[in-house]
Structures are given as C-alpha cells and as structure tokens.
Design an enzyme around this catalytic site. Structure first.
Site, PDB file in Angstrom:
ATOM      1  N   ARG A  35       0.831  -1.215   0.000  1.00  0.00           N
ATOM      2  CA  ARG A  35       0.000   0.000   0.000  1.00  0.00           C
ATOM      3  C   ARG A  35       0.859   1.256   0.000  1.00  0.00           C
ATOM      4  O   ARG A  35       0.411   2.313  -0.411  1.00  0.00           O
ATOM      5  CB  ARG A  35      -0.900   0.023   1.251  1.00  0.00           C
ATOM      6  CG  ARG A  35      -1.987  -1.021   1.258  1.00  0.00           C
ATOM      7  CD  ARG A  35      -2.598  -1.153   2.630  1.00  0.00           C
ATOM      8  NE  ARG A  35      -1.567  -1.494   3.605  1.00  0.00           N
ATOM      9  CZ  ARG A  35      -1.756  -1.623   4.903  1.00  0.00           C
ATOM     10  NH1 ARG A  35      -2.962  -1.424   5.407  1.00  0.00           N
ATOM     11  NH2 ARG A  35      -0.757  -1.942   5.704  1.00  0.00           N
ATOM     12  N   ARG A  36       2.104   1.162   0.477  1.00  0.00           N
ATOM     13  CA  ARG A  36       2.925   2.374   0.614  1.00  0.00           C
ATOM     14  C   ARG A  36       3.654   2.680  -0.695  1.00  0.00           C
ATOM     15  O   ARG A  36       4.712   2.104  -0.998  1.00  0.00           O
ATOM     16  CB  ARG A  36       3.881   2.209   1.792  1.00  0.00           C
ATOM     17  CG  ARG A  36       3.150   2.348   3.137  1.00  0.00           C
ATOM     18  CD  ARG A  36       3.995   1.988   4.310  1.00  0.00           C
ATOM     19  NE  ARG A  36       4.204   0.555   4.458  1.00  0.00           N
ATOM     20  CZ  ARG A  36       4.875  -0.026   5.437  1.00  0.00           C
ATOM     21  NH1 ARG A  36       5.419   0.734   6.379  1.00  0.00           N
ATOM     22  NH2 ARG A  36       5.018  -1.337   5.501  1.00  0.00           N
ATOM     23  N   VAL A  60      -4.880  -5.457  -0.024  1.00  0.00           N
ATOM     24  CA  VAL A  60      -5.368  -6.815  -0.285  1.00  0.00           C
ATOM     25  C   VAL A  60      -6.776  -7.043   0.264  1.00  0.00           C
ATOM     26  O   VAL A  60      -7.434  -8.014  -0.095  1.00  0.00           O
ATOM     27  CB  VAL A  60      -4.416  -7.914   0.269  1.00  0.00           C
ATOM     28  CG1 VAL A  60      -3.074  -7.890  -0.423  1.00  0.00           C
ATOM     29  CG2 VAL A  60      -4.272  -7.818   1.782  1.00  0.00           C
ATOM     30  N   TYR A 152      -4.976 -13.631  15.700  1.00  0.00           N
ATOM     31  CA  TYR A 152      -3.832 -13.742  14.775  1.00  0.00           C
ATOM     32  C   TYR A 152      -3.541 -15.227  14.529  1.00  0.00           C
ATOM     33  O   TYR A 152      -3.345 -15.649  13.380  1.00  0.00           O
ATOM     34  CB  TYR A 152      -2.589 -13.027  15.336  1.00  0.00           C
ATOM     35  CG  TYR A 152      -1.385 -13.192  14.424  1.00  0.00           C
ATOM     36  CD1 TYR A 152      -1.379 -12.617  13.153  1.00  0.00           C
ATOM     37  CD2 TYR A 152      -0.280 -13.949  14.808  1.00  0.00           C
ATOM     38  CE1 TYR A 152      -0.300 -12.788  12.287  1.00  0.00           C
ATOM     39  CE2 TYR A 152       0.807 -14.124  13.958  1.00  0.00           C
ATOM     40  CZ  TYR A 152       0.792 -13.538  12.700  1.00  0.00           C
ATOM     41  OH  TYR A 152       1.858 -13.718  11.837  1.00  0.00           O
ATOM     42  N   LYS A 156      -3.618 -17.415  10.989  1.00  0.00           N
ATOM     43  CA  LYS A 156      -2.504 -18.196  10.433  1.00  0.00           C
ATOM     44  C   LYS A 156      -2.835 -19.694  10.401  1.00  0.00           C
ATOM     45  O   LYS A 156      -2.316 -20.415   9.542  1.00  0.00           O
ATOM     46  CB  LYS A 156      -1.220 -17.911  11.233  1.00  0.00           C
ATOM     47  CG  LYS A 156      -0.656 -16.513  10.940  1.00  0.00           C
ATOM     48  CD  LYS A 156      -0.262 -16.356   9.473  1.00  0.00           C
ATOM     49  CE  LYS A 156       0.302 -15.003   9.137  1.00  0.00           C
ATOM     50  NZ  LYS A 156       0.728 -14.911   7.724  1.00  0.00           N
ATOM     51  N   VAL A 185      10.603 -13.255  13.667  1.00  0.00           N
ATOM     52  CA  VAL A 185      11.490 -12.598  12.703  1.00  0.00           C
ATOM     53  C   VAL A 185      11.461 -11.107  13.018  1.00  0.00           C
ATOM     54  O   VAL A 185      10.369 -10.522  13.120  1.00  0.00           O
ATOM     55  CB  VAL A 185      10.979 -12.795  11.251  1.00  0.00           C
ATOM     56  CG1 VAL A 185      12.024 -12.313  10.252  1.00  0.00           C
ATOM     57  CG2 VAL A 185      10.597 -14.247  10.991  1.00  0.00           C
TER      58      VAL A 185
HETATM   59  P1  NDP Z   1       6.132  -6.349   8.051  1.00  0.00           P
HETATM   60  O1  NDP Z   1       5.196  -5.556   8.900  1.00  0.00           O
HETATM   61  O2  NDP Z   1       7.558  -5.946   8.001  1.00  0.00           O
HETATM   62  O3  NDP Z   1       5.561  -6.441   6.558  1.00  0.00           O
HETATM   63  C1  NDP Z   1       4.205  -6.644   6.300  1.00  0.00           C
HETATM   64  C2  NDP Z   1       3.937  -6.386   4.822  1.00  0.00           C
HETATM   65  O4  NDP Z   1       2.552  -6.666   4.559  1.00  0.00           O
HETATM   66  C3  NDP Z   1       4.200  -4.938   4.422  1.00  0.00           C
HETATM   67  O5  NDP Z   1       4.908  -4.908   3.212  1.00  0.00           O
HETATM   68  C4  NDP Z   1       2.806  -4.363   4.245  1.00  0.00           C
HETATM   69  O6  NDP Z   1       2.814  -3.397   3.188  1.00  0.00           O
HETATM   70  C5  NDP Z   1       1.996  -5.585   3.825  1.00  0.00           C
HETATM   71  N1  NDP Z   1       0.586  -5.397   4.159  1.00  0.00           N
HETATM   72  C6  NDP Z   1       0.044  -5.326   5.388  1.00  0.00           C
HETATM   73  N2  NDP Z   1      -1.261  -5.063   5.316  1.00  0.00           N
HETATM   74  C7  NDP Z   1      -1.560  -4.977   3.982  1.00  0.00           C
HETATM   75  C8  NDP Z   1      -2.751  -4.720   3.260  1.00  0.00           C
HETATM   76  N3  NDP Z   1      -3.919  -4.480   3.879  1.00  0.00           N
HETATM   77  N4  NDP Z   1      -2.692  -4.694   1.907  1.00  0.00           N
HETATM   78  C9  NDP Z   1      -1.520  -4.910   1.265  1.00  0.00           C
HETATM   79  N5  NDP Z   1      -0.369  -5.174   1.905  1.00  0.00           N
HETATM   80  C10 NDP Z   1      -0.391  -5.188   3.245  1.00  0.00           C
HETATM   81  O7  NDP Z   1       6.009  -7.852   8.573  1.00  0.00           O
HETATM   82  P2  NDP Z   1       6.732  -9.220   8.118  1.00  0.00           P
HETATM   83  O8  NDP Z   1       7.621  -9.015   6.979  1.00  0.00           O
HETATM   84  O9  NDP Z   1       7.291  -9.824   9.349  1.00  0.00           O
HETATM   85  O10 NDP Z   1       5.445 -10.055   7.720  1.00  0.00           O
HETATM   86  C11 NDP Z   1       5.282 -10.671   6.461  1.00  0.00           C
HETATM   87  C12 NDP Z   1       4.466 -11.960   6.647  1.00  0.00           C
HETATM   88  O11 NDP Z   1       5.201 -12.831   7.492  1.00  0.00           O
HETATM   89  C13 NDP Z   1       3.121 -11.751   7.315  1.00  0.00           C
HETATM   90  O12 NDP Z   1       2.172 -12.580   6.671  1.00  0.00           O
HETATM   91  C14 NDP Z   1       3.352 -12.220   8.739  1.00  0.00           C
HETATM   92  O13 NDP Z   1       2.171 -12.683   9.341  1.00  0.00           O
HETATM   93  C15 NDP Z   1       4.347 -13.334   8.498  1.00  0.00           C
HETATM   94  N6  NDP Z   1       5.143 -13.736   9.631  1.00  0.00           N
HETATM   95  C16 NDP Z   1       5.929 -12.825  10.292  1.00  0.00           C
HETATM   96  C17 NDP Z   1       6.681 -13.232  11.382  1.00  0.00           C
HETATM   97  C18 NDP Z   1       7.497 -12.295  12.191  1.00  0.00           C
HETATM   98  O14 NDP Z   1       7.844 -12.645  13.337  1.00  0.00           O
HETATM   99  N7  NDP Z   1       7.855 -11.135  11.695  1.00  0.00           N
HETATM  100  C19 NDP Z   1       6.698 -14.647  11.790  1.00  0.00           C
HETATM  101  C20 NDP Z   1       5.828 -15.501  11.039  1.00  0.00           C
HETATM  102  C21 NDP Z   1       5.108 -15.053   9.987  1.00  0.00           C
HETATM  103  P3  NDP Z   1       2.059  -1.993   3.214  1.00  0.00           P
HETATM  104  O15 NDP Z   1       1.982  -1.553   4.640  1.00  0.00           O
HETATM  105  O16 NDP Z   1       2.907  -1.111   2.337  1.00  0.00           O
HETATM  106  O17 NDP Z   1       0.738  -2.281   2.613  1.00  0.00           O
HETATM  107  C1  8X3 Z   2       4.704 -14.131  13.843  1.00  0.00           C
HETATM  108  C2  8X3 Z   2       5.334 -14.929  14.911  1.00  0.00           C
HETATM  109  O1  8X3 Z   2       5.141 -15.628  17.346  1.00  0.00           O
HETATM  110  O2  8X3 Z   2       4.720 -13.295  16.818  1.00  0.00           O
HETATM  111  O3  8X3 Z   2       3.781 -14.885  13.114  1.00  0.00           O
HETATM  112  O4  8X3 Z   2       3.116 -14.977  16.243  1.00  0.00           O
HETATM  113  S1  8X3 Z   2       4.519 -14.694  16.391  1.00  0.00           S
END
Ligand code: NDP
Ligand code: 8X3
Length: 251
Positions: A35-36, A60, A152, A156, A185
């Site tokens: 979105r950004r 999305v 959450y 998932k 992460v």
């Molecule tokens: P970030 O917050 O760094 O990135 C999230 C991304 O999702 C951004 O690029 C954001 O883009 C996009 N996003 C969020 N909401 C929307 C929306 N409504 N429409 C379009 N894009 C959207 O988090 P992560 O990189 O950590 O997360 C990525 C994936 O990994 C997620 O599915 C998360 O659940 C999963 N995950 C993360 C973990 C962690 O510990 N970090 C562990 C396990 C899974 P923008 O805001 O520009 O739209």
């Molecule tokens: C992201 C990992 O442990 O914060 O999906 O749910 S946790």
C-alpha cells in the site's frame, strides 16, 4: 530462474522486501505489491538496476482493487510464475475478552481473505499454463496457539488450512503449493502489532537473536529453486533460541 516472473505481496517491508531483493539479484522479473507507494517507488528504483520491476499499489482487503490491479499488469509481467502470498500482520496482542473487533477484522481480512483474493486473481493463468508456484507465508502461530494470540493465530491456522486445501485441489494441475512458517522474525511486524510503540516492539526481540527477514528470503529462494518434481509443502523455521511460540531462551 532467470526471467521467471514473481509477484510478491507485502514487498514494502520485512520478509517481502528481503525476498524481492534476493529474487532481483538472481534476475527474476518482479511485480512488487503493497500500500505504501513511496516505498514501492524507492525499492523498484533500487532493484531496476538488477532486473525488470513493476509495482502495484493496492490493499489486499479490497476484492475489487486486487482484481483491477492484477488485471492491469502489462504483457511482460502478466504471466506470474511464482506468487509469494506474504502480506499480513498481527494487530494487537490482547486477551480474547479484551479484544478489539477492528483488529480482528484487519487480521482476518488481510491475512486470510486478502490471500484468497490475490490467489484467485492470479491462479487462472497458472491453470491455463499448467504451471506455477504459490508460496503461502504462514507462521508458527498457524501451528500452535499462544496466550493473547487468539485471532492472529486463527488467521494463520486458516493460512495453514488453505495451503493444504490449495495443494489438494490443485493436485494434477502442474502447480506447486507450499507454506513457509517462520517463528519470530525481526521486521516491522511488532511495530504494527503494537501500533507504532517501538519500545514495546523492540522488547519482543531483546535477549536473544531472532530470525532476520533475509533468513526467510533464503528459504523462499530454496523452495522456488527445487527441481520441477520437488515441492516444499510445509516448512517451519525458528531461530536457535526459540522452541515454540512461548518457549524462548532469553539470555
Ligand atoms: P512487516 O510488517 O515488516 O511487513 C508486512 C507487509 O505486509 C508490508 O509490506 C505491508 O505493506 C503488507 N501489508 C500489510 N497489510 C496490507 C494490506 N492491507 N494490503 C496490502 N499489503 C499489506 O512484517 P513481516 O515481513 O514480518 O510479515 C510478512 C508476513 O510474514 C506476514 O504474513 C506475517 O504474518 C508473516 N510472519 C511474520 C513473522 C514475524 O515474526 N515477523 C513470523 C511468522 C510469519 P504496506 O503496509 O505497504 O501495505
Ligand atoms: C509471527 C510470529 O510468534 O509473533 O507470526 O506470532 S509470532
């Protein structure tokens, strides 16, 4: 993989951005989504030195916007070989009885329905070509439930079910489907979860070495570079100090 076309949702940050950078280094053509707009612009300018990049700005959550955006892809980018369903976040960390229904909507609408809309828009051409690869970014939260993780974790777990469901129903159609399920992460994930409270977000990763976005990008790269007959169906990865959602060795 050179010249294969990958579409990455959530490419403006964290795991999606790290994956975009790694794919670009390996000369894959990229469709970067988020979105950004400003971040999409900066990233695409950086990666354009390495490969062909196209950006799509959409939320999305909007079925119509997803469809319009995907259908607007110009010919050189319209045949998506690899879809990384990565966009998603946690919103809040509250006991169920104290939960915020707007946060619940956000998590289910983005993490579950958003993934469905994007997949639905891209899949028909994969089916026509009898070829494609869908990687769903799940989580350890999709394998177990932890205190205050309620919705959450439900979102998932839904990704886990959809990953299995897609793989079953697309079996025989030449399309690989698999999930990568990371533990903790360090990305903007906790900043988003805690609504911009950086101090609280930082504490999540204090006292141990969490995974980096690049670690997950490496694994995604591994998954997409297997031979044609090999599909990584479901892979869970945690950092050394994490044993489960609730057991983390903090020094
Ligand atoms: P970030 O917050 O760094 O990135 C999230 C991304 O999702 C951004 O690029 C954001 O883009 C996009 N996003 C969020 N909401 C929307 C929306 N409504 N429409 C379009 N894009 C959207 O988090 P992560 O990189 O950590 O997360 C990525 C994936 O990994 C997620 O599915 C998360 O659940 C999963 N995950 C993360 C973990 C962690 O510990 N970090 C562990 C396990 C899974 P923008 O805001 O520009 O739209
Ligand atoms: C992201 C990992 O442990 O914060 O999906 O749910 S946790």
């Amino acid at each position: 993989m050179k010249n294969k076309i990958a579409l990455i949702t959530g490419a403006t940050s964290g795991i999606g951005m790290a994956t975009a950078k790694l794919f670009a280094k390996n000369k894959m053509k990229l469709v970067l989504c988020g979105r950004r707009a400003e971040r999409l612009k900066t990233l695409s300018e950086e990666l354009a030195e390495l490969t062909d990049v196209y950006t799509l700005k959409f939320d999305v959550r909007s079925k119509e916007d997803v469809k319009t955006a995907i259908n607007s892809l110009p010919k050189p980018f319209s045949e998506i070989d690899i879809l990384i369903n990565n966009a998603g976040n946690a919103h809040g960390l509250d006991a169920f009885d104290e939960g915020n229904t707007d946060d619940w909507d956000a998590m289910l609408d983005i993490n579950v329905k958003g993934l469905l809309y994007v997949t639905n828009a891209i899949l028909p051409k994969m089916i026509d070509r009898e070829s494609g690869h869908i990687i769903n970014i799940g989580s350890t939260a999709g394998k177990e439930v932890y205190p205050k993780g309620n919705v959450y974790c439900a979102s998932k777990h839904a990704v886990d079910a959809l990953n299995q469901g897609m793989r079953i129903d697309l079996n025989g159609k030449g399309i690989k489907v698999g999930a990568i399920n990371p533990g903790m992460v360090e990305t903007e994930f906790s900043e988003v979860r805690f609504k911009g409270d950086s101090e609280r977000a930082g504490k999540v990763y204090q006292g141990f070495t969490p995974l980096k976005a690049e670690d997950i990008a490496d694994i995604i790269w591994f998954a997409v570079t297997r031979p044609p007959h090999v599909n990584i169906a479901d892979l869970t990865v945690m950092c050394l100090d994490q044993a489960s959602s609730t057991i983390v060795n903090k020094r």
